[in-house]
Scaffold this active site. Sequence first.
Site, short mmCIF file in Angstrom:
data_model
loop_
_atom_site.label_atom_id
_atom_site.label_comp_id
_atom_site.label_asym_id
_atom_site.label_seq_id
_atom_site.Cartn_x
_atom_site.Cartn_y
_atom_site.Cartn_z
CG ASP A 160 -4.30 -21.72 1.14
OD1 ASP A 160 -4.51 -21.68 -0.08
OD2 ASP A 160 -4.87 -20.97 1.96
CG ASP A 200 -10.74 -18.14 -0.78
OD1 ASP A 200 -10.82 -19.29 -0.31
OD2 ASP A 200 -9.72 -17.44 -0.69
C1 DGJ Z 1 -6.92 -18.80 1.15
C2 DGJ Z 1 -7.88 -19.93 1.33
O1 DGJ Z 1 -8.59 -20.16 0.16
C3 DGJ Z 1 -8.80 -19.61 2.51
O2 DGJ Z 1 -9.76 -20.62 2.64
C4 DGJ Z 1 -7.96 -19.49 3.75
O3 DGJ Z 1 -7.38 -20.72 4.06
C5 DGJ Z 1 -6.90 -18.42 3.54
N1 DGJ Z 1 -6.13 -18.64 2.34
C6 DGJ Z 1 -5.98 -18.36 4.72
O4 DGJ Z 1 -4.97 -17.49 4.55
#
Ligand code: DGJ
Length: 728
Positions: free
Chosen positions: A469, A539
């Site tokens: 991430d 997301d």
């Molecule tokens: C952002 C990501 O896009 C989510 O899927 C998740 O992993 C969160 N970060 C976790 O902090």
Amino acid sequence: MKKFFALLPALFASALFAGYKTDGAFDISTNGVSLIVSYTEDKTPHFEHFGKRVNPADFVGLRELSPSDVGSPSLLYPERGGKNFLCPALAVKHSDGDLNTELRLVSTKKSLSKDGNVETTVVELKDTKHQFFVNLIFDAYKKENVITERAEIINREDGEVVLQNFASSAATLRAGKYFLTHINGQWAHEGEVSEDELTRGTKSIQSRKLVRTTLSENPAFMLSLDTPRNEKIGEVVAGALAWSGNYELNFECDEFGRLNIISGIMPVNYALANGEKFETPKMVLTHSASGSGQASRNLHDWARNYGLYNGSARRPIILNCWEGVHFDVNEPVVREIIDDAADLGAELFVVDDGWFGSEKYPRNNEHAGLGDWTVNRAKLPDGIDPIASYAVSKGLKFGIWIEPEMVNPKSELAEKHPDWIVGAKGREKPQIRNQWLLDLSNPEVQDFVFGVFDSVMQSSKHISYIKWDANRHLEQIGSSHTPAGAQERFYIDYVRGLESVFNRIRAKYPDVIIQACGSGGGRIDYLSFKYCDEAWGSDNTSPAARLFIQYAESLFYPVKAIGAHVPKSGSRNLETTMKFRSDVSMMARFGIEMRPANLPPQERADLKRAVGVYKKIRDVVCDGDLYRLISPFESRTHAANLFVSKDKSRAVLFLFQYAFDSVYHRPFFRLDGLDPDAKYKISEINTSKPISPMRGKTVSGSFLMERGINLLFNGWNQSAVFELERVK
Ligand code: DGJ
């Protein structure tokens, strides 16, 4: 006087024809696309054509009429200097202070890959005055109709030169009108599709965010020539820059009606010492004579064969617990979710954020712990291995989340290594999501980031997947590793640092699946995909939003590279059924994003059915040809995608009505890409209540493509999925 008037036509003609006359030409060609380069007697190289296959011999002895002696002929790699006044691909301050460069052709070398599919052409160029060289390297992928271009810029002058522009590629198009399509957006709103007609002047697509650039602007474009973008008709040139940092794609409509495209890293001053070489990233280009659908299919084929890590491998069905438990991971909950994942038929389970942190700074929310990559023993008392082994004992693979480029101010790492954090001395460092960025231009930080990956991998032999991430971008610049007078190098050296870490990772862990995530779809580009098997699409997992986002991402990237997880019901998903949610996710790399124990029994049964269905259709969706039949951006009520296997024996059709619509409005879903002479048996799948009168029927491919399927949806957020099988 008489004599003077007699001379006038000749004088006029010589002014008009003072552009250039070609002396030779060569092509860089795939099975269907040609890039033609010509050169004049003095070996100035010109960009003549990028489009349908043509014969280079026709370009010899040609006079370019329009740009007469006012300058700026279409150069192969337009440099600042000579007669060029358009945006340069290359601008150099030479060792003697000279700002001009005039490149001339030295040699052209061709070589062919073993299987005969990739022809590499190296075009060697040299400045007329300085010991300054540029190699343009083109790879022509015959079957995929893709040509990539990159440049090597070499300083053999006595002193230092400063590069000011150093593009990956330049192209000149000649058409009546130009329509530019690009995708942009925001966090949880990735994949807005914009189309603008380009008129006289310059339009530039760019990012200065360095990290997670593609949330807001993807480094890719489609140019429709003469008419706006259409999926099936018209000429389209598409391009995607393989770079995960600051970039600029520049479109300049000049006074002669040409469109000049310069694509590359966002220019900064970059010094090259004597003997040093600068290598640009690759620009990936394709051309379609039959609309944007074919341009996408060319890019998808190229990605699966060359541009996407492990591109031909089957992607597992993933259950990620992030939207189910957020930071509240602990061993009992994880075991419960693993049991459910196995029961649902998923193939890989991922523990997301929240499993780590020091005693002082546990990662219980987004305020602390990032940077301290030790297991939180309060949550996972025996570490990672027991849960990874448990997943494997249940027939699942195991994956885990990391964000190794980042640090919370509340962390032991930030206390120990303030010099590793990006930010200007004497200024307050801005935070995004309560975090700072680590300085990956620094080899010590590269070691640390590699070490995070390595030690997580070493914590259990059962780790098969890493979700990488990145939840902030760059704002304030400042690298204590980079010399004070050359801070702008950091914009490039950061990405090079990231690449060097990924090269080490891939050398040691060639088989681990890596997902590039950047707060959702912030790292969807062909440099990420060189190292990562997939990206997280967004997301925003709400299905109606995902119809748009996944449509947009499919313009340039294959659907097997985009993670699309079925979310839980409620809140953002309003009243959507499990069927609707799973039908949307099945159009990409399918997965699940929840704690399944919370599912009502019927939804759980429907989800389990969807997992089984996806296993049967996965090869057609992931490795077939995508036909975007109805765009949600255009229809307002409907969307439709068709995936056809390469041998045309199978197809999967997805139809959606995502907004309320009149019962009198029944669009005809006309199919594409099938064998017109074959008969196809139609089954409606992923439902216990089929709605199509066509189900069970056997009809010809031509019927399906000419007349199509007519369907009555009742309400909104409805969908139907069909499997088509060729009958012998
Ligand atoms: C952002 C990501 O896009 C989510 O899927 C998740 O992993 C969160 N970060 C976790 O902090």
